[in-house]
Design a protein around this motif. Structure first.
Motif, PDB file in Angstrom:
ATOM      1  N   GLY A 194     -41.921  17.451  29.017  1.00  0.00           N
ATOM      2  CA  GLY A 194     -41.710  17.001  30.580  1.00  0.00           C
ATOM      3  C   GLY A 194     -43.013  16.743  31.426  1.00  0.00           C
ATOM      4  N   SER A 195     -44.351  17.149  30.971  1.00  0.00           N
ATOM      5  CA  SER A 195     -45.610  16.775  31.599  1.00  0.00           C
ATOM      6  C   SER A 195     -45.861  15.438  31.266  1.00  0.00           C
ATOM      7  CB  SER A 195     -46.777  17.705  31.271  1.00  0.00           C
ATOM      8  OG  SER A 195     -47.853  17.262  31.839  1.00  0.00           O
ATOM      9  N   ALA A 196     -45.843  14.810  30.153  1.00  0.00           N
ATOM     10  CA  ALA A 196     -46.128  13.598  29.935  1.00  0.00           C
ATOM     11  C   ALA A 196     -44.715  12.710  30.673  1.00  0.00           C
ATOM     12  CB  ALA A 196     -45.737  13.203  28.186  1.00  0.00           C
ATOM     13  N   PHE A 197     -43.524  13.137  30.489  1.00  0.00           N
ATOM     14  CA  PHE A 197     -42.589  12.160  31.181  1.00  0.00           C
ATOM     15  C   PHE A 197     -42.883  12.202  32.797  1.00  0.00           C
ATOM     16  CE2 PHE A 197     -38.433  11.787  32.954  1.00  0.00           C
ATOM     17  CZ  PHE A 197     -37.871  10.492  32.311  1.00  0.00           C
ATOM     18  N   PHE A 198     -43.360  13.263  33.361  1.00  0.00           N
ATOM     19  CA  PHE A 198     -43.320  13.443  34.687  1.00  0.00           C
ATOM     20  C   PHE A 198     -44.456  12.338  35.428  1.00  0.00           C
ATOM     21  CE2 PHE A 198     -46.318  15.497  38.190  1.00  0.00           C
ATOM     22  CZ  PHE A 198     -45.237  15.469  39.131  1.00  0.00           C
ATOM     23  N   GLU A 199     -45.561  12.305  34.483  1.00  0.00           N
ATOM     24  CA  GLU A 199     -46.672  11.273  34.807  1.00  0.00           C
ATOM     25  C   GLU A 199     -46.186   9.687  34.825  1.00  0.00           C
ATOM     26  OE1 GLU A 199     -49.484  11.779  35.952  1.00  0.00           O
ATOM     27  OE2 GLU A 199     -49.447  13.978  35.926  1.00  0.00           O
ATOM     28  N   ASP A 200     -45.321   9.567  33.739  1.00  0.00           N
ATOM     29  CA  ASP A 200     -44.686   8.295  33.706  1.00  0.00           C
ATOM     30  C   ASP A 200     -43.735   8.118  34.808  1.00  0.00           C
ATOM     31  OD1 ASP A 200     -46.470   7.571  31.426  1.00  0.00           O
ATOM     32  OD2 ASP A 200     -45.017   7.980  30.024  1.00  0.00           O
ATOM     33  N   GLY A 201     -43.174   9.029  35.075  1.00  0.00           N
ATOM     34  CA  GLY A 201     -41.844   8.967  35.774  1.00  0.00           C
ATOM     35  C   GLY A 201     -42.383   8.761  37.368  1.00  0.00           C
ATOM     36  N   GLN A 202     -43.362   9.252  37.732  1.00  0.00           N
ATOM     37  CA  GLN A 202     -43.937   9.434  39.080  1.00  0.00           C
ATOM     38  C   GLN A 202     -44.591   7.837  39.341  1.00  0.00           C
ATOM     39  OE1 GLN A 202     -45.833  12.879  41.522  1.00  0.00           O
ATOM     40  NE2 GLN A 202     -47.029  12.357  39.869  1.00  0.00           N
ATOM     41  N   ARG A 203     -45.182   7.243  38.009  1.00  0.00           N
ATOM     42  CA  ARG A 203     -45.683   5.948  38.347  1.00  0.00           C
ATOM     43  C   ARG A 203     -44.452   4.689  38.531  1.00  0.00           C
ATOM     44  NH1 ARG A 203     -45.620   2.404  34.497  1.00  0.00           N
ATOM     45  NH2 ARG A 203     -45.235   4.165  32.735  1.00  0.00           N
ATOM     46  N   ILE A 204     -43.360   5.150  37.728  1.00  0.00           N
ATOM     47  CA  ILE A 204     -42.168   4.154  37.631  1.00  0.00           C
ATOM     48  C   ILE A 204     -41.509   4.095  38.906  1.00  0.00           C
ATOM     49  CG2 ILE A 204     -39.891   3.855  36.760  1.00  0.00           C
ATOM     50  CD1 ILE A 204     -40.858   5.042  34.131  1.00  0.00           C
ATOM     51  N   VAL A 205     -41.565   5.264  39.610  1.00  0.00           N
ATOM     52  CA  VAL A 205     -40.832   5.575  40.934  1.00  0.00           C
ATOM     53  C   VAL A 205     -41.801   4.660  42.034  1.00  0.00           C
ATOM     54  CG1 VAL A 205     -40.073   7.086  42.768  1.00  0.00           C
ATOM     55  CG2 VAL A 205     -39.474   7.432  40.658  1.00  0.00           C
ATOM     56  N   ALA A 206     -43.021   4.919  41.867  1.00  0.00           N
ATOM     57  CA  ALA A 206     -43.884   4.444  42.846  1.00  0.00           C
ATOM     58  C   ALA A 206     -43.955   2.933  42.839  1.00  0.00           C
ATOM     59  CB  ALA A 206     -45.505   5.023  42.675  1.00  0.00           C
ATOM     60  N   GLU A 207     -43.957   2.641  41.644  1.00  0.00           N
ATOM     61  CA  GLU A 207     -43.719   0.881  41.542  1.00  0.00           C
ATOM     62  C   GLU A 207     -42.494   0.260  42.029  1.00  0.00           C
ATOM     63  OE1 GLU A 207     -44.494   0.237  37.613  1.00  0.00           O
ATOM     64  OE2 GLU A 207     -46.850   0.668  37.288  1.00  0.00           O
ATOM     65  N   LEU A 208     -41.426   1.129  41.872  1.00  0.00           N
ATOM     66  CA  LEU A 208     -40.145   0.663  42.425  1.00  0.00           C
ATOM     67  C   LEU A 208     -40.378   0.598  43.925  1.00  0.00           C
ATOM     68  CD1 LEU A 208     -37.410  -0.275  41.991  1.00  0.00           C
ATOM     69  CD2 LEU A 208     -36.796   2.210  41.972  1.00  0.00           C
ATOM     70  N   GLU A 209     -40.792   1.562  44.358  1.00  0.00           N
ATOM     71  CA  GLU A 209     -40.927   1.592  45.879  1.00  0.00           C
ATOM     72  C   GLU A 209     -41.752   0.469  46.482  1.00  0.00           C
ATOM     73  OE1 GLU A 209     -42.465   5.727  46.878  1.00  0.00           O
ATOM     74  OE2 GLU A 209     -40.647   6.580  46.761  1.00  0.00           O
ATOM     75  N   GLU A 210     -42.883   0.156  45.764  1.00  0.00           N
ATOM     76  CA  GLU A 210     -44.040  -0.704  46.193  1.00  0.00           C
ATOM     77  C   GLU A 210     -42.830  -2.079  46.064  1.00  0.00           C
ATOM     78  OE1 GLU A 210     -47.006  -0.472  43.688  1.00  0.00           O
ATOM     79  OE2 GLU A 210     -47.826   1.431  44.235  1.00  0.00           O
ATOM     80  N   ALA A 211     -42.174  -2.417  45.040  1.00  0.00           N
ATOM     81  CA  ALA A 211     -41.547  -3.539  44.907  1.00  0.00           C
ATOM     82  C   ALA A 211     -40.484  -3.638  46.008  1.00  0.00           C
ATOM     83  CB  ALA A 211     -40.887  -3.520  43.598  1.00  0.00           C
ATOM     84  N   GLU A 212     -39.917  -2.557  46.415  1.00  0.00           N
ATOM     85  CA  GLU A 212     -38.952  -2.737  47.455  1.00  0.00           C
ATOM     86  C   GLU A 212     -39.612  -3.089  48.744  1.00  0.00           C
ATOM     87  OE1 GLU A 212     -36.797   1.097  47.255  1.00  0.00           O
ATOM     88  OE2 GLU A 212     -35.382   0.262  45.928  1.00  0.00           O
ATOM     89  N   ALA A 213     -40.859  -2.191  48.861  1.00  0.00           N
ATOM     90  CA  ALA A 213     -41.442  -2.677  50.311  1.00  0.00           C
ATOM     91  C   ALA A 213     -41.897  -4.076  50.237  1.00  0.00           C
ATOM     92  CB  ALA A 213     -42.675  -1.639  50.184  1.00  0.00           C
ATOM     93  N   ALA A 214     -42.469  -4.717  49.120  1.00  0.00           N
ATOM     94  CA  ALA A 214     -42.821  -6.173  49.194  1.00  0.00           C
ATOM     95  C   ALA A 214     -41.700  -6.804  49.479  1.00  0.00           C
ATOM     96  CB  ALA A 214     -43.514  -6.560  47.566  1.00  0.00           C
ATOM     97  N   VAL A 215     -40.472  -6.659  49.004  1.00  0.00           N
ATOM     98  CA  VAL A 215     -39.390  -7.586  49.532  1.00  0.00           C
ATOM     99  C   VAL A 215     -38.974  -7.315  50.903  1.00  0.00           C
ATOM    100  CG1 VAL A 215     -36.656  -8.217  49.115  1.00  0.00           C
ATOM    101  CG2 VAL A 215     -38.751  -7.659  46.953  1.00  0.00           C
TER     102      VAL A 215
END
Length: 298
Positions: free
Chosen positions: A62-83
């Motif tokens: 869970g700890s490893a997945f949490f780190e990757d998951g936070q990065r993925i969600v943050a990158e998605l938010e950034e992509a949406e913000a750029a659009v």
């Protein structure tokens, strides 16, 4: 979509500390959150959380997945913000943290007006004098009053702020007036708990010096120190935005003005991102405009 929702729910549970807290944050019953976590763990074939009635604990997976998951969600938010950066509509969930006293006076009113201007936006304001972990606690923007040392944050200077040593006229009449920082050892100094463990900052012979102070009263709430100073319990090192009216009307008197340190600016700080979300950018601009208004700080 289900996979993304499960991931977002998992991150919320970890950051908020329990299924019930995540459920309250989203406005659903805890059972909905539990089913999403169950589905995520079944899909991954791994247990991510150890759950009790009071708290959750990450497993190694869970700890490893949490780190990757936070990065993925943050990158998605950034992509949406750029659009959406060219869009006039601001939406989503804006999470803001601010020091308690300053936040009540100078952040909360502007958040309310900002949300009214953008009705599709939900805003959560956390008032606390502790130093929040922006990434770990999913905070979009934190208001801080200090010089900044964390290079992993994006900082926007919002306003200037000066700190002064104040006391009531009655206290000074009884105990005298300190002429230099050395004199502080003879006075009751009201301290902001552990956050002022380094002492009060003065400019002495052109250099900044942290002066250790002592007293029998300390509190982690600046509003309490302000009240104690008004009641004549000692000297307090407070921001001018907080005590300006008391000084102007004679309820408090500034001392050691010749040794005043440089300004402690008011900053908005955000996590490092390629594209700052539109809701954050607009809110920071909203605060800057409010604070820059003629006569605002008077």
């Amino acid at each position: 979509m289900d996979a993304l929702k499960q991931l977002q729910t998992f991150i919320a549970v970890v950051n908020l500390g329990s299924l019930s807290a995540a459920a309250r944050d989203e406005g659903v019953v805890p059972a909905v959150i539990g089913r999403r976590i169950d589905a995520l763990e079944e899909r991954l074939g791994a247990r991510l959380l150890v759950r009790t009635t009071r708290r959750v604990t990450l497993t190694q997976e869970g700890s490893a997945f949490f780190e990757d998951g936070q990065r993925i969600v943050a990158e998605l938010e950034e992509a949406e913000a750029a659009v959406a950066s060219g869009s006039v509509r601001v939406r989503g969930h804006l999470r803001v943290s601010a020091p308690a006293g300053f936040g009540r006076r100078h952040v909360a009113p502007h958040i309310a007006t900002f949300q009214r201007e953008h009705p599709d936006l939900k805003v959560t304001l956390d008032l606390s004098d502790r130093l929040v972990d922006l990434a770990g606690e999913r905070v979009d923007c934190a208001i801080r009053i200090s010089e900044l040392a964390d290079s992993n944050l994006v900082a926007v200077r919002l306003a200037e702020n000066r700190r002064v040593v104040v006391a009531s006229p009655g206290y000074l009449a009884e105990r005298g007036i300190p002429k230099t920082p050395d004199d502080l050892e003879r006075f009751d100094c009201l301290s902001l708990g552990a956050s002022q463990s380094r002492g009060w900052t003065f400019r002495v012979d052109g250099k900044l010096v942290n002066w250790r102070v002592q007293g029998v009263l300390e509190c982690n709430d600046g509003a309490v120190l302000h009240e104690w100073a008004l009641r004549g319990y000692g000297l307090a090192w407070r921001s001018l935005w907080e005590v300006r009216s008391d000084v102007g009307e004679g309820r408090l008197v500034t001392v050691l003005d010749a040794y005043s340190a440089p300004d402690y600016p008011v900053y908005a700080v955000m996590p490092q991102r390629k594209h700052l979300p539109q809701r954050v950018r607009r809110f920071v601009d909203h605060l800057k405009a409010a604070y820059a208004a003629v006569g605002y700080w008077d």
